[in-house]
Scaffold this motif. Structure first.
Motif, PDB file in Angstrom:
ATOM      1  N   ALA A  79       5.680  -6.458   3.232  1.00 22.38           N
ATOM      2  CA  ALA A  79       5.497  -5.003   3.116  1.00 22.38           C
ATOM      3  C   ALA A  79       5.645  -4.296   4.458  1.00 22.38           C
ATOM      4  O   ALA A  79       5.819  -3.073   4.489  1.00 22.38           O
ATOM      5  CB  ALA A  79       4.127  -4.688   2.517  1.00 22.38           C
ATOM      6  N   LEU A  83       6.432  -0.257   5.073  1.00 24.82           N
ATOM      7  CA  LEU A  83       5.423   0.620   5.666  1.00 24.82           C
ATOM      8  C   LEU A  83       5.908   1.252   6.962  1.00 24.82           C
ATOM      9  O   LEU A  83       5.580   2.406   7.253  1.00 24.82           O
ATOM     10  CB  LEU A  83       4.128  -0.163   5.902  1.00 24.82           C
ATOM     11  CG  LEU A  83       3.430  -0.595   4.618  1.00 24.82           C
ATOM     12  CD1 LEU A  83       2.297  -1.559   4.924  1.00 24.82           C
ATOM     13  CD2 LEU A  83       2.922   0.602   3.850  1.00 24.82           C
ATOM     14  N   ALA A  86       7.911   4.250   6.074  1.00 25.90           N
ATOM     15  CA  ALA A  86       7.198   5.300   5.340  1.00 25.90           C
ATOM     16  C   ALA A  86       6.705   6.382   6.291  1.00 25.90           C
ATOM     17  O   ALA A  86       6.531   6.156   7.484  1.00 25.90           O
ATOM     18  CB  ALA A  86       6.022   4.692   4.592  1.00 25.90           C
ATOM     19  N   SER A  87       6.479   7.561   5.730  1.00 27.18           N
ATOM     20  CA  SER A  87       5.895   8.639   6.528  1.00 27.18           C
ATOM     21  C   SER A  87       4.446   8.269   6.857  1.00 27.18           C
ATOM     22  O   SER A  87       3.831   7.452   6.172  1.00 27.18           O
ATOM     23  CB  SER A  87       5.973   9.959   5.759  1.00 27.18           C
ATOM     24  OG  SER A  87       5.288   9.840   4.527  1.00 27.18           O
ATOM     25  N   GLY A  89       0.459   7.962   7.129  1.00 23.24           N
ATOM     26  CA  GLY A  89      -0.595   8.115   6.131  1.00 23.24           C
ATOM     27  C   GLY A  89      -1.034   6.779   5.573  1.00 23.24           C
ATOM     28  O   GLY A  89      -0.433   5.744   5.838  1.00 23.24           O
ATOM     29  N   ILE A  90      -2.087   6.830   4.808  1.00 28.17           N
ATOM     30  CA  ILE A  90      -2.633   5.633   4.182  1.00 28.17           C
ATOM     31  C   ILE A  90      -1.876   5.355   2.896  1.00 28.17           C
ATOM     32  O   ILE A  90      -1.599   6.267   2.112  1.00 28.17           O
ATOM     33  CB  ILE A  90      -4.142   5.810   3.907  1.00 28.17           C
ATOM     34  CG1 ILE A  90      -4.889   5.988   5.237  1.00 28.17           C
ATOM     35  CG2 ILE A  90      -4.697   4.644   3.102  1.00 28.17           C
ATOM     36  CD1 ILE A  90      -6.340   6.349   5.087  1.00 28.17           C
ATOM     37  N   ARG A  91      -1.540   4.100   2.656  1.00 28.18           N
ATOM     38  CA  ARG A  91      -0.801   3.700   1.464  1.00 28.18           C
ATOM     39  C   ARG A  91      -1.600   2.638   0.701  1.00 28.18           C
ATOM     40  O   ARG A  91      -2.278   1.814   1.288  1.00 28.18           O
ATOM     41  CB  ARG A  91       0.553   3.084   1.820  1.00 28.18           C
ATOM     42  CG  ARG A  91       1.472   3.987   2.600  1.00 28.18           C
ATOM     43  CD  ARG A  91       2.040   5.077   1.685  1.00 28.18           C
ATOM     44  NE  ARG A  91       2.966   5.929   2.405  1.00 28.18           N
ATOM     45  CZ  ARG A  91       2.632   7.071   2.985  1.00 28.18           C
ATOM     46  NH1 ARG A  91       1.395   7.486   2.947  1.00 28.18           N
ATOM     47  NH2 ARG A  91       3.518   7.802   3.601  1.00 28.18           N
ATOM     48  N   SER A  92      -1.489   2.657  -0.601  1.00 26.21           N
ATOM     49  CA  SER A  92      -2.054   1.589  -1.425  1.00 26.21           C
ATOM     50  C   SER A  92      -0.894   0.901  -2.137  1.00 26.21           C
ATOM     51  O   SER A  92       0.248   1.373  -2.087  1.00 26.21           O
ATOM     52  CB  SER A  92      -3.043   2.149  -2.453  1.00 26.21           C
ATOM     53  OG  SER A  92      -2.348   2.787  -3.500  1.00 26.21           O
ATOM     54  N   THR A  93      -1.157  -0.191  -2.825  1.00 21.81           N
ATOM     55  CA  THR A  93      -0.091  -0.876  -3.541  1.00 21.81           C
ATOM     56  C   THR A  93       0.517   0.012  -4.624  1.00 21.81           C
ATOM     57  O   THR A  93       1.685  -0.149  -4.967  1.00 21.81           O
ATOM     58  CB  THR A  93      -0.605  -2.181  -4.171  1.00 21.81           C
ATOM     59  OG1 THR A  93      -1.736  -1.882  -4.989  1.00 21.81           O
ATOM     60  CG2 THR A  93      -0.999  -3.186  -3.120  1.00 21.81           C
ATOM     61  N   ASP A  95       1.286   3.051  -4.223  1.00 23.18           N
ATOM     62  CA  ASP A  95       2.221   3.957  -3.553  1.00 23.18           C
ATOM     63  C   ASP A  95       3.519   3.274  -3.141  1.00 23.18           C
ATOM     64  O   ASP A  95       4.481   3.947  -2.781  1.00 23.18           O
ATOM     65  CB  ASP A  95       1.583   4.539  -2.283  1.00 23.18           C
ATOM     66  CG  ASP A  95       0.302   5.277  -2.558  1.00 23.18           C
ATOM     67  OD1 ASP A  95       0.255   6.032  -3.550  1.00 23.18           O
ATOM     68  OD2 ASP A  95      -0.662   5.085  -1.788  1.00 23.18           O
ATOM     69  N   LEU A  96       3.537   1.954  -3.167  1.00 24.22           N
ATOM     70  CA  LEU A  96       4.675   1.211  -2.637  1.00 24.22           C
ATOM     71  C   LEU A  96       5.601   0.732  -3.745  1.00 24.22           C
ATOM     72  O   LEU A  96       5.180   0.532  -4.878  1.00 24.22           O
ATOM     73  CB  LEU A  96       4.171  -0.012  -1.852  1.00 24.22           C
ATOM     74  CG  LEU A  96       3.268   0.281  -0.665  1.00 24.22           C
ATOM     75  CD1 LEU A  96       2.756  -1.012  -0.067  1.00 24.22           C
ATOM     76  CD2 LEU A  96       3.994   1.105   0.385  1.00 24.22           C
TER      77      LEU A  96
END
Length: 104
Positions: A79, A83, A86-87, A89-93, A95-96
């Protein structure tokens, strides 16, 4: 502590529909109720077509410590490029996209 067990259940209408259980242990010298194997995954499916499957890791026990991170860390490691692109910010699964290895 010799072992730990984590259970995550998916509910539908307040009743368990799907359950994932991970058992991590340092020794197989545990209470018989733990029912652990030397290596691998034990998968059971209760339903119209029940299954009881043992998947064993084809790795000698003296090499498991070196090999087992591949069974648990690959998704997180793969990942990293997604990531980084990506822009901020916080990401979770959730969001991916589906994470697959980039070969080559």
């Amino acid at each position: 502590m010799a072992a730990q067990r984590i259970t995550v259940s998916g509910l539908r209408g307040g009743r368990p529909l799907l359950r994932f259980r991970a058992t991590w242990y340092c020794t197989t010298d545990l209470d018989r109720a733990w029912d652990v194997r030397a290596t691998g995954w034990h998968i059971t499916v209760d339903g119209d077509a029940p299954l009881d499957i043992d998947l064993r890791f084809p790795v000698p026990l003296d090499r498991m410590a070196a090999m087992s991170p591949s069974y648990t860390a690959n998704r997180a490691v793969n990942a990293v490029p997604v990531l980084c692109e990506a822009s901020p910010g916080i990401r979770s699964t959730a969001d991916l996209p589906h994470i697959v290895a980039r070969l080559g």
